[in-house]
Design a protein around this motif. Structure first.
Motif, PDB file in Angstrom:
ATOM      1  N   LEU A  79       0.798  -1.228   0.000  1.00 54.03           N
ATOM      2  CA  LEU A  79       0.000   0.000   0.000  1.00 54.03           C
ATOM      3  C   LEU A  79       0.833   1.282   0.000  1.00 54.03           C
ATOM      4  O   LEU A  79       0.272   2.373  -0.076  1.00 54.03           O
ATOM      5  CB  LEU A  79      -0.928   0.008   1.227  1.00 54.03           C
ATOM      6  CG  LEU A  79      -2.022  -1.050   1.255  1.00 54.03           C
ATOM      7  CD1 LEU A  79      -2.763  -1.003   2.580  1.00 54.03           C
ATOM      8  CD2 LEU A  79      -2.984  -0.846   0.105  1.00 54.03           C
ATOM      9  N   TRP A  80       2.153   1.158   0.111  1.00 55.05           N
ATOM     10  CA  TRP A  80       2.972   2.357   0.253  1.00 55.05           C
ATOM     11  C   TRP A  80       2.817   3.309  -0.924  1.00 55.05           C
ATOM     12  O   TRP A  80       2.722   4.524  -0.750  1.00 55.05           O
ATOM     13  CB  TRP A  80       4.441   1.967   0.437  1.00 55.05           C
ATOM     14  CG  TRP A  80       5.285   3.144   0.807  1.00 55.05           C
ATOM     15  CD1 TRP A  80       6.008   3.941  -0.037  1.00 55.05           C
ATOM     16  CD2 TRP A  80       5.452   3.686   2.114  1.00 55.05           C
ATOM     17  NE1 TRP A  80       6.628   4.930   0.670  1.00 55.05           N
ATOM     18  CE2 TRP A  80       6.307   4.799   2.000  1.00 55.05           C
ATOM     19  CE3 TRP A  80       4.980   3.345   3.373  1.00 55.05           C
ATOM     20  CZ2 TRP A  80       6.691   5.562   3.087  1.00 55.05           C
ATOM     21  CZ3 TRP A  80       5.372   4.096   4.450  1.00 55.05           C
ATOM     22  CH2 TRP A  80       6.206   5.190   4.301  1.00 55.05           C
ATOM     23  N   HIS A  81       2.761   2.787  -2.138  1.00 49.73           N
ATOM     24  CA  HIS A  81       2.690   3.660  -3.317  1.00 49.73           C
ATOM     25  C   HIS A  81       1.319   4.319  -3.459  1.00 49.73           C
ATOM     26  O   HIS A  81       1.201   5.377  -4.063  1.00 49.73           O
ATOM     27  CB  HIS A  81       3.028   2.874  -4.589  1.00 49.73           C
ATOM     28  CG  HIS A  81       4.437   2.383  -4.614  1.00 49.73           C
ATOM     29  ND1 HIS A  81       5.514   3.226  -4.710  1.00 49.73           N
ATOM     30  CD2 HIS A  81       4.947   1.143  -4.512  1.00 49.73           C
ATOM     31  CE1 HIS A  81       6.629   2.524  -4.695  1.00 49.73           C
ATOM     32  NE2 HIS A  81       6.313   1.248  -4.571  1.00 49.73           N
ATOM     33  N   GLN A  82       0.285   3.716  -2.916  1.00 45.41           N
ATOM     34  CA  GLN A  82      -1.045   4.309  -2.995  1.00 45.41           C
ATOM     35  C   GLN A  82      -1.322   5.255  -1.837  1.00 45.41           C
ATOM     36  O   GLN A  82      -1.981   6.276  -2.008  1.00 45.41           O
ATOM     37  CB  GLN A  82      -2.126   3.213  -3.006  1.00 45.41           C
ATOM     38  CG  GLN A  82      -2.273   2.490  -4.319  1.00 45.41           C
ATOM     39  CD  GLN A  82      -1.184   1.447  -4.531  1.00 45.41           C
ATOM     40  OE1 GLN A  82      -0.576   0.982  -3.587  1.00 45.41           O
ATOM     41  NE2 GLN A  82      -0.933   1.122  -5.791  1.00 45.41           N
ATOM     42  N   MET A  83      -0.866   4.906  -0.619  1.00 45.46           N
ATOM     43  CA  MET A  83      -1.231   5.666   0.570  1.00 45.46           C
ATOM     44  C   MET A  83      -0.093   6.459   1.186  1.00 45.46           C
ATOM     45  O   MET A  83      -0.332   7.335   2.007  1.00 45.46           O
ATOM     46  CB  MET A  83      -1.755   4.698   1.654  1.00 45.46           C
ATOM     47  CG  MET A  83      -3.019   3.990   1.292  1.00 45.46           C
ATOM     48  SD  MET A  83      -3.523   2.835   2.566  1.00 45.46           S
ATOM     49  CE  MET A  83      -3.849   3.918   3.933  1.00 45.46           C
ATOM     50  N   GLY A  84       1.110   6.125   0.862  1.00 43.04           N
ATOM     51  CA  GLY A  84       2.237   6.782   1.511  1.00 43.04           C
ATOM     52  C   GLY A  84       2.415   6.258   2.929  1.00 43.04           C
ATOM     53  O   GLY A  84       2.243   5.077   3.203  1.00 43.04           O
ATOM     54  N   ALA A  85       2.710   7.170   3.847  1.00 44.41           N
ATOM     55  CA  ALA A  85       2.984   6.759   5.224  1.00 44.41           C
ATOM     56  C   ALA A  85       1.742   6.223   5.928  1.00 44.41           C
ATOM     57  O   ALA A  85       1.854   5.562   6.960  1.00 44.41           O
ATOM     58  CB  ALA A  85       3.556   7.930   6.009  1.00 44.41           C
ATOM     59  N   GLY A  86       0.574   6.473   5.411  1.00 39.20           N
ATOM     60  CA  GLY A  86      -0.645   5.914   5.987  1.00 39.20           C
ATOM     61  C   GLY A  86      -0.676   4.399   5.908  1.00 39.20           C
ATOM     62  O   GLY A  86      -1.436   3.748   6.638  1.00 39.20           O
ATOM     63  N   ALA A  87       0.147   3.833   5.045  1.00 41.42           N
ATOM     64  CA  ALA A  87       0.232   2.380   4.944  1.00 41.42           C
ATOM     65  C   ALA A  87       0.768   1.767   6.226  1.00 41.42           C
ATOM     66  O   ALA A  87       0.475   0.611   6.535  1.00 41.42           O
ATOM     67  CB  ALA A  87       1.113   1.988   3.763  1.00 41.42           C
ATOM     68  N   LEU A  88       1.543   2.545   6.988  1.00 40.88           N
ATOM     69  CA  LEU A  88       2.040   2.050   8.270  1.00 40.88           C
ATOM     70  C   LEU A  88       0.879   1.763   9.224  1.00 40.88           C
ATOM     71  O   LEU A  88       0.863   0.760   9.930  1.00 40.88           O
ATOM     72  CB  LEU A  88       3.003   3.054   8.905  1.00 40.88           C
ATOM     73  CG  LEU A  88       4.347   3.235   8.197  1.00 40.88           C
ATOM     74  CD1 LEU A  88       5.095   4.412   8.783  1.00 40.88           C
ATOM     75  CD2 LEU A  88       5.164   1.974   8.318  1.00 40.88           C
ATOM     76  N   GLY A  89      -0.099   2.654   9.244  1.00 43.08           N
ATOM     77  CA  GLY A  89      -1.269   2.455  10.095  1.00 43.08           C
ATOM     78  C   GLY A  89      -2.094   1.268   9.647  1.00 43.08           C
ATOM     79  O   GLY A  89      -2.583   0.493  10.469  1.00 43.08           O
ATOM     80  N   ALA A  90      -2.248   1.120   8.335  1.00 40.80           N
ATOM     81  CA  ALA A  90      -3.009  -0.021   7.820  1.00 40.80           C
ATOM     82  C   ALA A  90      -2.289  -1.329   8.130  1.00 40.80           C
ATOM     83  O   ALA A  90      -2.917  -2.318   8.514  1.00 40.80           O
ATOM     84  CB  ALA A  90      -3.223   0.125   6.316  1.00 40.80           C
ATOM     85  N   GLY A  91      -0.980  -1.321   7.984  1.00 38.59           N
ATOM     86  CA  GLY A  91      -0.201  -2.519   8.291  1.00 38.59           C
ATOM     87  C   GLY A  91      -0.258  -2.872   9.758  1.00 38.59           C
ATOM     88  O   GLY A  91      -0.425  -4.036  10.130  1.00 38.59           O
ATOM     89  N   PHE A  92      -0.139  -1.858  10.612  1.00 37.90           N
ATOM     90  CA  PHE A  92      -0.192  -2.097  12.047  1.00 37.90           C
ATOM     91  C   PHE A  92      -1.577  -2.598  12.457  1.00 37.90           C
ATOM     92  O   PHE A  92      -1.699  -3.532  13.250  1.00 37.90           O
ATOM     93  CB  PHE A  92       0.151  -0.830  12.825  1.00 37.90           C
ATOM     94  CG  PHE A  92       0.132  -1.009  14.307  1.00 37.90           C
ATOM     95  CD1 PHE A  92       1.146  -1.691  14.943  1.00 37.90           C
ATOM     96  CD2 PHE A  92      -0.912  -0.509  15.060  1.00 37.90           C
ATOM     97  CE1 PHE A  92       1.130  -1.875  16.313  1.00 37.90           C
ATOM     98  CE2 PHE A  92      -0.946  -0.684  16.432  1.00 37.90           C
ATOM     99  CZ  PHE A  92       0.083  -1.373  17.054  1.00 37.90           C
ATOM    100  N   GLY A  93      -2.610  -1.996  11.911  1.00 41.67           N
ATOM    101  CA  GLY A  93      -3.970  -2.423  12.233  1.00 41.67           C
ATOM    102  C   GLY A  93      -4.243  -3.845  11.805  1.00 41.67           C
ATOM    103  O   GLY A  93      -4.893  -4.609  12.524  1.00 41.67           O
TER     104      GLY A  93
END
Length: 130
Positions: A79-93
């Motif tokens: 998701l990094w290329h679509q969301m940027g740093a927000g992918a960290l939250g999605a990954g953690f969740g």
């Protein structure tokens, strides 16, 4: 004592929805049934079988933690290329369910070892009495 229901034994669907939204605690009846079921299972086993079961249960919990890291890495990388740093939250969740879910499996392994100590001690007492 006040009766608390959990999502497994709620008599009413409305109560079930309210419980799932407001509290995540299982009722005492469910805990007791789980404990009795595990104790009956452990009582039927030998000492070596109980130790092997505890080892397998502990390994399953470790596997959940490792799978959580894989989930985290996969979601962040994907998701990094679509969301940027927000992918960290999605990954953690996404990984939190596996990481925190493993806590219950670790507790079960500890309970198996505790039951093993109790059953071994009672077996030794019975042998000494004879």
């Amino acid at each position: 004592p006040k009766r608390t229901y959990c999502t497994k034994c709620s008599p009413n669907p409305i109560i079930l929805i309210l419980i799932s939204v407001t509290m995540f605690k299982a009722c005492t009846d469910c805990h007791q049934r789980q404990y009795d079921k595990l104790k009956a299972k452990c009582t039927a086993m030998s000492h070596e079988e109980r130790l092997a079961l505890a080892k397998r249960t502990n390994a399953a919990a470790m596997g959940m933690i490792v799978a959580g890291f894989g989930c985290f890495g996969g979601l962040v990388g994907g998701l990094w290329h679509q969301m940027g740093a927000g992918a960290l939250g999605a990954g953690f969740g996404g990984a939190c369910g596996l990481w925190f879910g493993s806590c219950g499996v670790f507790e079960e392994a500890k309970l198996i070892l505790k039951l093993d100590k109790e059953l071994t001690a009672t077996a030794e007492e019975n042998e000494e009495a004879v």
